[in-house]
Scaffold this active site. Structure first.
Site, PDB file in Angstrom:
ATOM      1  CB  VAL A  70      -0.960   0.003   1.221  1.00 22.08           C
ATOM      2  CG1 VAL A  70      -1.718   1.328   1.305  1.00 22.08           C
ATOM      3  CG2 VAL A  70      -1.943  -1.157   1.117  1.00 22.08           C
ATOM      4  CB  CYS A  71       2.767   2.899   2.711  1.00 20.96           C
ATOM      5  SG  CYS A  71       1.458   2.693   3.933  1.00 20.96           S
ATOM      6  CB  VAL A  72       6.092   0.648  -0.848  1.00 21.50           C
ATOM      7  CG1 VAL A  72       7.161   0.623  -1.931  1.00 21.50           C
ATOM      8  CG2 VAL A  72       6.735   0.824   0.524  1.00 21.50           C
TER       9      VAL A  72
END
Length: 207
Positions: free
Chosen positions: A117-119
């Site tokens: 997600v965040c990456v």
């Protein structure tokens, strides 16, 4: 099929440290917690060694995700720090995108928590914008190997290059003769086995 080796260029790369937050770090289960933290700090040391522009960002840090780990704030006291109020994809935050563009760099190193997600989301967004993107896999973490591998596949199929912090350092350094003591000392600080090499080298050169 022809292949072009796109190397990291220390003069044309920026580092994006995405959501290395105290709460989110507790979710990392695809690597040993101590090794993971060492990898993150090793990447930070590499960025400082090569004077790589670095951007720090967090997501909803007043909620369960928690604050950025203090070691990164200490490592980059003057770096742009984007505390996103809620956007899950950092690229949906205009301040973050503006900070990335302000570096003037065409290559992006990206690491963060959690990987899928965040990456993945900002990596895919940056690729769409035409950046060359390199994901630092061992400075990124997630729940388990299944979610990690799915994220790696998605990003690499879209054109991102997957690397480790050690490979990042080597590709930026290019030639040992540039600074063997400085770069070797950095590696030794994060890899006990490499510390043995540097000690052996110091003994040989002293005699």
């Amino acid at each position: 099929m022809s292949f072009t080796y796109q190397r990291l260029n220390k003069d044309d790369v920026a580092l994006l440290m995405v959501d290395h937050q105290a709460g989110l770090l507790s979710l990392v289960r695809d690597s040993n917690p101590d090794e993971f933290k060492n990898n993150v700090l090793a990447l930070a040391d590499i960025a400082r060694f090569f004077d790589i522009p670095t951007i720090l960002t967090t997501s909803f840090e007043d909620g369960p995700n928690g604050p950025l780990v203090p070691e990164l704030k200490e490592a980059f006291p003057d770096a742009p720090y984007i505390a996103r109020p809620g956007q899950i994809n950092a690229w949906d935050n205009q301040d973050f995108v503006d900070a990335v563009k302000a570096t003037g760099k065409k290559q992006l190193l990206v690491a963060g928590v959690v990987t899928e997600v965040c990456v993945s989301f900002p990596v895919l967004s940056a690729l769409e914008e035409g950046y060359e993107v390199f994901v630092v896999t061992d400075a990124s973490g997630t729940f388990n190997l299944t979610t990690r591998d799915a994220a790696w596949n998605r990003m690499s199929q879209a054109g991102a290059q997957l690397m480790t912090w050690f490979a990042v350092g080597g590709e930026l350094h290019r030639d040992w003769r540039n600074d063997i003591e400085g770069f070797g000392g950095l590696l030794a600080g994060h890899l006990p086995a490499y510390s043995n090499l540097m000690q052996s080298y110091a003994q040989q050169t002293a005699s």
